[in-house]
Write a protein that holds these residues in place. Structure first.
Motif, PDB file in Angstrom:
ATOM      1  N   LEU A  57      12.758  -8.617  -2.135  1.00 20.68           N
ATOM      2  CA  LEU A  57      13.812  -7.903  -1.421  1.00 20.68           C
ATOM      3  C   LEU A  57      13.466  -6.419  -1.327  1.00 20.68           C
ATOM      4  CD1 LEU A  57      16.698  -7.942  -0.188  1.00 20.68           C
ATOM      5  CD2 LEU A  57      17.488  -7.309  -2.461  1.00 20.68           C
ATOM      6  N   ALA A  58      12.977  -5.849  -2.420  1.00 19.38           N
ATOM      7  CA  ALA A  58      12.588  -4.431  -2.414  1.00 19.38           C
ATOM      8  C   ALA A  58      11.419  -4.198  -1.458  1.00 19.38           C
ATOM      9  CB  ALA A  58      12.227  -3.990  -3.826  1.00 19.38           C
ATOM     10  N   ILE A  59      10.463  -5.107  -1.421  1.00 20.39           N
ATOM     11  CA  ILE A  59       9.335  -4.977  -0.496  1.00 20.39           C
ATOM     12  C   ILE A  59       9.813  -5.065   0.954  1.00 20.39           C
ATOM     13  CG2 ILE A  59       7.228  -6.126   0.318  1.00 20.39           C
ATOM     14  CD1 ILE A  59       6.608  -6.724  -2.642  1.00 20.39           C
ATOM     15  N   ASN A  60      10.762  -5.949   1.233  1.00 23.22           N
ATOM     16  CA  ASN A  60      11.317  -6.043   2.584  1.00 23.22           C
ATOM     17  C   ASN A  60      12.030  -4.753   2.966  1.00 23.22           C
ATOM     18  OD1 ASN A  60      10.427  -8.569   3.365  1.00 23.22           O
ATOM     19  ND2 ASN A  60      12.166  -9.612   2.433  1.00 23.22           N
ATOM     20  N   ASN A  61      12.710  -4.127   2.012  1.00 25.87           N
ATOM     21  CA  ASN A  61      13.355  -2.846   2.283  1.00 25.87           C
ATOM     22  C   ASN A  61      12.321  -1.782   2.634  1.00 25.87           C
ATOM     23  OD1 ASN A  61      15.859  -3.934   1.787  1.00 25.87           O
ATOM     24  ND2 ASN A  61      15.984  -3.182  -0.304  1.00 25.87           N
ATOM     25  N   ILE A  62      11.198  -1.793   1.925  1.00 23.05           N
ATOM     26  CA  ILE A  62      10.120  -0.853   2.218  1.00 23.05           C
ATOM     27  C   ILE A  62       9.562  -1.112   3.615  1.00 23.05           C
ATOM     28  CG2 ILE A  62       7.806  -0.073   1.553  1.00 23.05           C
ATOM     29  CD1 ILE A  62       9.983   0.823  -0.401  1.00 23.05           C
ATOM     30  N   LEU A  90       9.375   5.558  -5.663  1.00 19.42           N
ATOM     31  CA  LEU A  90      10.624   5.811  -6.372  1.00 19.42           C
ATOM     32  C   LEU A  90      11.731   4.883  -5.877  1.00 19.42           C
ATOM     33  CD1 LEU A  90      10.620   9.708  -6.518  1.00 19.42           C
ATOM     34  CD2 LEU A  90      10.331   8.115  -8.426  1.00 19.42           C
ATOM     35  N   TYR A  91      11.795   4.691  -4.565  1.00 20.34           N
ATOM     36  CA  TYR A  91      12.801   3.796  -3.982  1.00 20.34           C
ATOM     37  C   TYR A  91      12.604   2.367  -4.486  1.00 20.34           C
ATOM     38  CZ  TYR A  91      15.508   1.280  -0.492  1.00 20.34           C
ATOM     39  OH  TYR A  91      16.401   0.457   0.129  1.00 20.34           O
ATOM     40  N   TYR A  92      11.353   1.904  -4.487  1.00 22.83           N
ATOM     41  CA  TYR A  92      11.028   0.556  -4.952  1.00 22.83           C
ATOM     42  C   TYR A  92      11.413   0.374  -6.423  1.00 22.83           C
ATOM     43  CZ  TYR A  92       8.087  -3.464  -6.211  1.00 22.83           C
ATOM     44  OH  TYR A  92       7.633  -4.671  -6.680  1.00 22.83           O
ATOM     45  N   ASN A  93      11.030   1.337  -7.250  1.00 22.58           N
ATOM     46  CA  ASN A  93      11.351   1.250  -8.678  1.00 22.58           C
ATOM     47  C   ASN A  93      12.857   1.308  -8.928  1.00 22.58           C
ATOM     48  OD1 ASN A  93       8.703   0.963  -9.497  1.00 22.58           O
ATOM     49  ND2 ASN A  93       8.378   3.166  -9.585  1.00 22.58           N
ATOM     50  N   ARG A  94      13.573   2.093  -8.119  1.00 17.28           N
ATOM     51  CA  ARG A  94      15.030   2.164  -8.253  1.00 17.28           C
ATOM     52  C   ARG A  94      15.680   0.819  -7.923  1.00 17.28           C
ATOM     53  NH1 ARG A  94      16.135   6.350  -4.975  1.00 17.28           N
ATOM     54  NH2 ARG A  94      16.814   5.070  -3.238  1.00 17.28           N
ATOM     55  N   LYS A  95      15.185   0.161  -6.879  1.00 11.05           N
ATOM     56  CA  LYS A  95      15.727  -1.148  -6.515  1.00 11.05           C
ATOM     57  C   LYS A  95      15.457  -2.188  -7.606  1.00 11.05           C
ATOM     58  CE  LYS A  95      17.737  -0.230  -2.766  1.00 11.05           C
ATOM     59  NZ  LYS A  95      19.193  -0.346  -2.704  1.00 11.05           N
ATOM     60  N   LEU A  96      14.252  -2.137  -8.194  1.00 11.08           N
ATOM     61  CA  LEU A  96      13.937  -3.058  -9.281  1.00 11.08           C
ATOM     62  C   LEU A  96      14.815  -2.787 -10.487  1.00 11.08           C
ATOM     63  CD1 LEU A  96      10.044  -3.316  -9.167  1.00 11.08           C
ATOM     64  CD2 LEU A  96      11.737  -4.864  -8.177  1.00 11.08           C
ATOM     65  N   ALA A  97      15.089  -1.521 -10.778  1.00 10.89           N
ATOM     66  CA  ALA A  97      15.952  -1.161 -11.905  1.00 10.89           C
ATOM     67  C   ALA A  97      17.385  -1.636 -11.677  1.00 10.89           C
ATOM     68  CB  ALA A  97      15.919   0.348 -12.120  1.00 10.89           C
ATOM     69  N   GLU A  98      17.787  -1.734 -10.427  1.00 11.36           N
ATOM     70  CA  GLU A  98      19.128  -2.238 -10.098  1.00 11.36           C
ATOM     71  C   GLU A  98      19.211  -3.749 -10.256  1.00 11.36           C
ATOM     72  OE1 GLU A  98      19.921  -0.969  -6.119  1.00 11.36           O
ATOM     73  OE2 GLU A  98      20.064   1.152  -6.680  1.00 11.36           O
ATOM     74  N   SER A 122       0.829  -1.201   0.000  1.00  8.88           N
ATOM     75  CA  SER A 122       0.000   0.000   0.000  1.00  8.88           C
ATOM     76  C   SER A 122       0.868   1.257   0.000  1.00  8.88           C
ATOM     77  CB  SER A 122      -0.915  -0.005   1.221  1.00  8.88           C
ATOM     78  OG  SER A 122      -1.693   1.154   1.253  1.00  8.88           O
ATOM     79  N   ALA A 123       1.951   1.230   0.748  1.00  7.35           N
ATOM     80  CA  ALA A 123       2.855   2.374   0.790  1.00  7.35           C
ATOM     81  C   ALA A 123       3.491   2.620  -0.570  1.00  7.35           C
ATOM     82  CB  ALA A 123       3.926   2.152   1.848  1.00  7.35           C
ATOM     83  N   ILE A 124       3.835   1.563  -1.280  1.00  5.26           N
ATOM     84  CA  ILE A 124       4.417   1.697  -2.615  1.00  5.26           C
ATOM     85  C   ILE A 124       3.408   2.357  -3.556  1.00  5.26           C
ATOM     86  CG2 ILE A 124       5.218   0.411  -4.642  1.00  5.26           C
ATOM     87  CD1 ILE A 124       6.381  -1.648  -2.609  1.00  5.26           C
ATOM     88  N   GLN A 125       2.147   2.031  -3.404  1.00 10.19           N
ATOM     89  CA  GLN A 125       1.111   2.582  -4.273  1.00 10.19           C
ATOM     90  C   GLN A 125       0.806   4.044  -3.965  1.00 10.19           C
ATOM     91  OE1 GLN A 125      -2.198  -0.044  -3.658  1.00 10.19           O
ATOM     92  NE2 GLN A 125      -1.336  -1.663  -4.944  1.00 10.19           N
ATOM     93  N   HIS A 126       0.918   4.452  -2.701  1.00 13.85           N
ATOM     94  CA  HIS A 126       0.433   5.769  -2.299  1.00 13.85           C
ATOM     95  C   HIS A 126       1.520   6.760  -1.895  1.00 13.85           C
ATOM     96  CE1 HIS A 126      -3.668   4.400  -2.557  1.00 13.85           C
ATOM     97  NE2 HIS A 126      -3.321   3.318  -1.879  1.00 13.85           N
ATOM     98  N   ASP A 127       2.707   6.309  -1.577  1.00 12.11           N
ATOM     99  CA  ASP A 127       3.782   7.200  -1.147  1.00 12.11           C
ATOM    100  C   ASP A 127       4.792   7.322  -2.290  1.00 12.11           C
ATOM    101  OD1 ASP A 127       5.979   8.463  -0.004  1.00 12.11           O
ATOM    102  OD2 ASP A 127       5.788   7.410   1.893  1.00 12.11           O
ATOM    103  N   SER A 128       4.897   8.510  -2.857  1.00 18.53           N
ATOM    104  CA  SER A 128       5.757   8.690  -4.031  1.00 18.53           C
ATOM    105  C   SER A 128       7.230   8.444  -3.715  1.00 18.53           C
ATOM    106  CB  SER A 128       5.565  10.086  -4.617  1.00 18.53           C
ATOM    107  OG  SER A 128       5.923  11.068  -3.674  1.00 18.53           O
ATOM    108  N   GLU A 129       7.682   8.803  -2.517  1.00 12.53           N
ATOM    109  CA  GLU A 129       9.070   8.586  -2.130  1.00 12.53           C
ATOM    110  C   GLU A 129       9.388   7.088  -2.090  1.00 12.53           C
ATOM    111  OE1 GLU A 129      12.068   9.416   1.638  1.00 12.53           O
ATOM    112  OE2 GLU A 129      10.041  10.244   1.644  1.00 12.53           O
ATOM    113  N   LEU A 130       8.507   6.310  -1.479  1.00 11.82           N
ATOM    114  CA  LEU A 130       8.730   4.868  -1.398  1.00 11.82           C
ATOM    115  C   LEU A 130       8.560   4.200  -2.758  1.00 11.82           C
ATOM    116  CD1 LEU A 130       7.040   4.043   2.013  1.00 11.82           C
ATOM    117  CD2 LEU A 130       9.464   4.295   1.511  1.00 11.82           C
TER     118      LEU A 130
END
Length: 60
Positions: A29-34, A15-23, A5-13
């Protein structure tokens, strides 16, 4: 569920999630980081005794 839910609604998180996937990181793993970021935010709010402040709103 809170992290998704945070990934869907919080723009900062988001961006962080998408950056981790791009890496090339795994989605789980990205969800656990969130999750860890959300826990850190919650504990910081409780420890300080102040409401959560979105820093992007205060950036120049």
């Amino acid at each position: 569920m809170a992290s998704i839910s945070a990934i869907q609604h919080d723009s900062e998180l988001r961006l962080y999630y998408n950056r981790k996937l791009a890496e090339g990181k795994d989605k789980m793993l990205a969800i656990n980081n969130i999750r860890n970021k959300l826990i850190a935010r919650a504990f910081a709010v409780v420890k300080r005794g102040t409401p959560y402040v979105v820093l992007q709103q205060h950036a120049a």
